[in-house]
Design a protein around this motif. Structure first.
Motif, mmCIF file in Angstrom:
data_model
loop_
_atom_site.group_PDB
_atom_site.id
_atom_site.type_symbol
_atom_site.label_atom_id
_atom_site.label_comp_id
_atom_site.label_asym_id
_atom_site.label_seq_id
_atom_site.Cartn_x
_atom_site.Cartn_y
_atom_site.Cartn_z
ATOM 1 N N TRP A 32 0.821 -1.212 0.000
ATOM 2 C CA TRP A 32 0.000 0.000 0.000
ATOM 3 C C TRP A 32 0.851 1.257 0.000
ATOM 4 O O TRP A 32 0.353 2.351 -0.056
ATOM 5 C CB TRP A 32 -0.949 0.003 1.193
ATOM 6 N N ARG A 33 2.158 1.094 0.091
ATOM 7 C CA ARG A 33 3.056 2.243 0.099
ATOM 8 C C ARG A 33 3.691 2.414 -1.258
ATOM 9 O O ARG A 33 3.995 1.441 -1.940
ATOM 10 C CB ARG A 33 4.167 2.028 1.118
ATOM 11 N N THR A 34 3.928 3.643 -1.615
ATOM 12 C CA THR A 34 4.610 3.927 -2.869
ATOM 13 C C THR A 34 6.092 3.567 -2.727
ATOM 14 O O THR A 34 6.561 3.244 -1.639
ATOM 15 C CB THR A 34 4.515 5.425 -3.197
ATOM 16 N N ARG A 86 3.124 2.243 -6.915
ATOM 17 C CA ARG A 86 3.046 1.223 -5.878
ATOM 18 C C ARG A 86 3.667 -0.065 -6.422
ATOM 19 O O ARG A 86 3.750 -0.257 -7.635
ATOM 20 C CB ARG A 86 1.592 0.986 -5.492
ATOM 21 N N GLY A 114 7.428 5.874 -0.338
ATOM 22 C CA GLY A 114 6.938 5.531 0.996
ATOM 23 C C GLY A 114 7.673 4.327 1.582
ATOM 24 O O GLY A 114 7.971 4.284 2.771
HETATM 25 P P1 ADP Z 1 3.231 7.946 1.082
HETATM 26 O O1 ADP Z 1 3.717 7.780 -0.295
HETATM 27 O O2 ADP Z 1 2.817 9.337 1.394
HETATM 28 O O3 ADP Z 1 4.141 7.350 2.130
HETATM 29 P P2 ADP Z 1 1.691 5.559 0.994
HETATM 30 O O4 ADP Z 1 1.585 5.236 -0.439
HETATM 31 O O5 ADP Z 1 2.717 4.888 1.815
HETATM 32 O O6 ADP Z 1 1.860 7.121 1.175
HETATM 33 O O7 ADP Z 1 0.314 5.306 1.699
HETATM 34 C C1 ADP Z 1 -0.905 5.553 0.993
HETATM 35 C C2 ADP Z 1 -2.010 5.555 1.987
HETATM 36 O O8 ADP Z 1 -2.144 4.270 2.601
HETATM 37 C C3 ADP Z 1 -1.767 6.577 3.092
HETATM 38 O O9 ADP Z 1 -2.911 7.350 3.260
HETATM 39 C C4 ADP Z 1 -1.532 5.706 4.294
HETATM 40 O O10 ADP Z 1 -2.005 6.333 5.450
HETATM 41 C C5 ADP Z 1 -2.328 4.455 3.984
HETATM 42 N N1 ADP Z 1 -1.881 3.298 4.778
HETATM 43 C C6 ADP Z 1 -0.790 3.226 5.575
HETATM 44 N N2 ADP Z 1 -0.707 2.061 6.202
HETATM 45 C C7 ADP Z 1 -1.752 1.316 5.786
HETATM 46 C C8 ADP Z 1 -2.217 -0.017 6.066
HETATM 47 N N3 ADP Z 1 -1.608 -0.832 6.938
HETATM 48 N N4 ADP Z 1 -3.319 -0.443 5.425
HETATM 49 C C9 ADP Z 1 -3.952 0.356 4.549
HETATM 50 N N5 ADP Z 1 -3.567 1.619 4.269
HETATM 51 C C10 ADP Z 1 -2.492 2.095 4.865
#
Ligand code: ADP
Ligand code: ADP
Length: 226
Positions: free
Chosen positions: A92-94, A131, A97
């Protein structure tokens, strides 16, 4: 002084007639600041050795010390990073991220400029917002490499980190990474199937016999770096 010390280190999975002796008592030291490549047939115990050093497995006998500390102590201080064959990124993180998280976990500021430099180092400019599911396997492995370099760990454990990385990027990394490690004084243990890669990336090549592994060759590499 040696950075990583394996003393009588052994691992057997399971017990009784189905037990697998993955590693038979092994004494090995890895010098601080050196890169050692581990070569050997599939199933000889290379990954097990790396996982024991990382503290991801408990040894059946013997022990590992890293600069005199246990793997758990070193992990807790983010002094150790590991990259696996399957990049194991947070889906879920880029890209950004995932790399920034390594800094956060190491209690370091998630400096955006540093994150961008790491993205560029592994040739992923322009992909910071993607992602993992939107990347190829090789690109995901490159994110994993950037992520484990981020917090400048003292010990880097790489388990076939370039398996799916395309040939050109791989070649570039083979030249760029040793310079980076040298500059930082990182101790690196690298599992690879490529003799070329072992020679290009490391100061020392250990060749293992089939399982249970014993060291059949311990070769010092002294390659002039461009
Ligand atoms: P960034 O690039 O700003 O770090 P991410 O791509 O990591 O953002 O995260 C995208 C979204 O997923 C954010 O709004 C984050 O809060 C959310 N997120 C973080 N942890 C989890 C999780 N365990 N399950 C689902 N969503 C999450
Ligand atoms: P390599 O990395 O050199 O290919 P491994 O360390 O992965 O070798 O495996 C060494 C041996 O231990 C193999 O026979 C493998 O099947 C066995 N092994 C590894 N992990 C486990 C496990 N979790 N449970 C049982 N056997 C395992």
């Amino acid at each position: 002084p040696p950075d990583v010390c394996c003393l009588g280190l052994a691992k057997t999975f399971g017990s009784g007639p189905t037990a697998t002796e993955a590693l038979r008592p092994l004494d090995l030291t890895f010098a601080a600041g050196q890169t050692t490549a581990l070569l050997g047939p599939s199933g000889c115990g290379k990954s097990t050795l790396l996982r024991l050093v990382a503290g991801l497995e408990a040894p059946s006998a013997g022990h590992v010390t890293i600069g005199g500390n246990s793997p758990a102590q070193v992990c807790a201080r983010a002094g150790l990073a590991m990259a696996f064959q399957d990049a194991s990124l947070l889906p879920w993180r880029t890209v950004r991220g995932n790399i920034a998280l390594a800094l956060t976990l190491a209690r370091q500021p998630a400096d955006p400029a540093l994150v961008e430099r790491l993205i560029a180092l592994v040739g992923l400019d322009g992909f910071g917002d993607r992602r993992p599911a939107e990347l190829s396997g090789g690109m995901r492995q490159r994110v994993a490499i950037a992520r484990c370099l981020a917090a400048e760990p003292r010990l880097l454990l790489l388990d076939e980190p370039f398996g799916a990385v395309d040939e050109l990027t791989r070649l570039r990394l083979n030249f760029d990474l040793p310079r980076l490690w040298e500059k930082r004084g990182t101790t690196t243990i690298l599992v690879t199937h490529s003799v070329t890669e072992a020679v290009l990336l490391s100061d020392r090549v250990l060749v293992f016999s089939p399982r249970p592994a014993s060291v059949v060759a311990d070769i010092a590499v002294s390659l002039p770096r461009p």
